[in-house]
Design a protein around this motif. Structure first.
Motif, PDB file in Angstrom:
ATOM      1  N   ARG A 216      -6.662  15.359   0.311  1.00 23.40           N
ATOM      2  CA  ARG A 216      -6.552  16.622   1.030  1.00 23.40           C
ATOM      3  C   ARG A 216      -7.102  16.107   2.879  1.00 23.40           C
ATOM      4  O   ARG A 216      -6.138  16.821   3.434  1.00 23.40           O
ATOM      5  N   CYS A 217      -7.026  14.834   3.182  1.00 23.28           N
ATOM      6  CA  CYS A 217      -7.472  14.074   4.295  1.00 23.28           C
ATOM      7  C   CYS A 217      -6.079  13.760   4.831  1.00 23.28           C
ATOM      8  O   CYS A 217      -5.128  14.140   6.497  1.00 23.28           O
ATOM      9  N   ARG A 219      -3.273  15.589   3.738  1.00 19.20           N
ATOM     10  CA  ARG A 219      -2.258  16.624   4.105  1.00 19.20           C
ATOM     11  C   ARG A 219      -2.551  17.220   5.151  1.00 19.20           C
ATOM     12  O   ARG A 219      -1.719  17.702   5.952  1.00 19.20           O
ATOM     13  N   ARG A 220      -4.085  17.240   5.348  1.00 21.16           N
ATOM     14  CA  ARG A 220      -4.344  18.062   7.017  1.00 21.16           C
ATOM     15  C   ARG A 220      -3.969  17.445   7.821  1.00 21.16           C
ATOM     16  O   ARG A 220      -3.521  17.277   8.832  1.00 21.16           O
ATOM     17  N   THR A 223      -0.129  18.763   9.007  1.00 20.89           N
ATOM     18  CA  THR A 223       0.233  19.645   8.916  1.00 20.89           C
ATOM     19  C   THR A 223       0.107  20.091  10.649  1.00 20.89           C
ATOM     20  O   THR A 223       0.623  20.583  10.568  1.00 20.89           O
ATOM     21  N   ALA A 224      -1.276  18.456  10.496  1.00 18.05           N
ATOM     22  CA  ALA A 224      -1.423  18.821  12.019  1.00 18.05           C
ATOM     23  C   ALA A 224      -0.765  18.369  13.167  1.00 18.05           C
ATOM     24  O   ALA A 224      -0.999  18.010  14.598  1.00 18.05           O
ATOM     25  N   ALA A 235      -8.714  17.158  12.914  1.00 18.78           N
ATOM     26  CA  ALA A 235      -8.149  17.934  11.494  1.00 18.78           C
ATOM     27  C   ALA A 235      -8.334  16.827  10.781  1.00 18.78           C
ATOM     28  O   ALA A 235      -8.880  17.306   9.346  1.00 18.78           O
ATOM     29  N   VAL A 236      -9.506  15.686  10.533  1.00 18.99           N
ATOM     30  CA  VAL A 236      -9.163  14.273   9.532  1.00 18.99           C
ATOM     31  C   VAL A 236     -10.897  14.372  10.775  1.00 18.99           C
ATOM     32  O   VAL A 236     -12.062  13.839   9.075  1.00 18.99           O
TER      33      VAL A 236
END
Length: 340
Positions: A216-217, A219-220, A223-224, A235-236
């Motif tokens: 999840r981290c 992907r965030r 994406t950013a 984001a992280v």
């Protein structure tokens, strides 16, 4: 837990490209050491604190820059996989911890993380893997920081790199700590084969559970990434959390820096450094990914010259070993091993 589909990874360089493979191996481990040394002064700092002290860090800011436990533990794992290769077992890893660390007279051991200290306490009490990894910090980035040699060894084989680093990590880590190491090892293995950054990231995601905190981290962060380092950090980073060595966070910051720089070495490492947090580890991982992808020539010469043999400031047994020596041990002279 589900996993993402396996990424489409380019094949490893052909046997007659052994020189290219060696250059990438040297780039990966030299990049790790450079990132570690560049990031060490910024460790545990916020970006605002970095700016107040140095402006934007664009090179070494320490008077005597050198690697930390990140480089010395990467040398440790590199020597371990060079010794045992794909036959590596938890017993081999545990024996190496005893031989090179736990059974020696207590040295300075400065800069070692909580996960390493917890592991040593358990090993010295006679506990074996995986019980030796049952301590409060099994989720740390201590495996991720030493994971790159497995990607170098298993060039073009991310799944094998992830398998081997999990064996290494079984002595000291569990859960998200293992996943962070697997993501790094798989990413480096893909970069060693010349994969573009998108495929490197996909390879990392393919070897960790899709619904894990690490995934999840990651992907965030990715994406950013196109919005730059501030966006990646927002984001992280887990606001208010006191420890900066949390594996899902550190690994995501490193991959975010690498993606934001589109795999370019200097930008990737400096982006990681200037985000602060566990900056020596995030810059070391970003440097390993970018160095594997671009080769040793991508590391600025003035930075590469600073990297000498390990001083043994954390692991006295690693004193005198150079990351380039270890890189050469990990590459077959006639080219990479064939895929199983």
């Amino acid at each position: 837990m589900t996993r993402t589909p396996t990424a489409c990874i380019p094949p490893v360089p052909a046997p007659d490209d052994a020189a290219e493979l060696r250059d990438r191996a040297r780039g990966a481990l030299l990049g790790l050491a450079v990132g570690d040394a560049l990031g060490a002064p910024a460790e545990n700092l916020k970006p605002s604190e970095i700016r107040a002290r140095w402006g934007r860090i664009t090179g070494f800011v320490a008077q005597r820059p050198c690697g930390t436990d990140d480089t010395e533990y990467a040398i440790f794992s590199g020597l371990l996989v060079a010794r045992h290769g794909s036959a590596l077992t938890p017993a081999h890893v545990e024996a190496a911890w005893h031989e090179w660390i736990a059974d020696r007279e207590e040295g300075p051991f400065r800069g070692a993380g909580f996960s390493e200290r917890g592991t040593l306490e358990n090993l010295r009490r006679g506990l074996a893997a995986p019980i030796s990894a049952q301590h409060r910090h099994a989720w740390s980035d201590g495996l991720a920081m030493r994971a790159a040699p497995y990607g170098v060894f298993a060039a073009g084989r991310p799944a094998e790199a992830a398998r081997l680093v999990a064996i290494d990590g079984s002595v000291s880590h569990d859960g998200e700590g293992i996943y962070g190491g697997q993501a790094v090892a798989a990413g480096v293995a893909a970069a060693m084969a010349g994969a573009p950054p998108t495929a490197v990231v996909a390879s990392a995601l393919a070897v960790v559970p899709d619904d894990s905190w690490t995934a999840r981290c990651l992907r965030r962060a990715i994406t950013a990434a196109h919005r730059g380092e501030r966006a990646v950090r927002r984001a992280v980073v887990i606001g208010g959390y006191p420890w900066t060595d949390l594996a899902p966070e550190a690994v995501a910051l490193a991959f975010g820096a690498y993606a934001a720089a589109d795999g370019e070495f200097t930008d990737a490492v400096l982006t990681a450094v200037n985000m602060g947090r566990d900056a020596d580890t995030t810059a070391a991982v970003a440097g390993a990914l970018a160095g594997a992808g671009q080769g040793a020539g991508a590391v600025p010469a003035e930075w590469a010259r600073v990297i000498g043999p390990a001083r043994g400031s954390c692991l006295p047994a690693m004193a005198g070993h150079h990351v380039l020596e270890v890189a050469d041990l990990l590459v077959p002279r006639t080219g990479p091993e064939p895929a199983p």
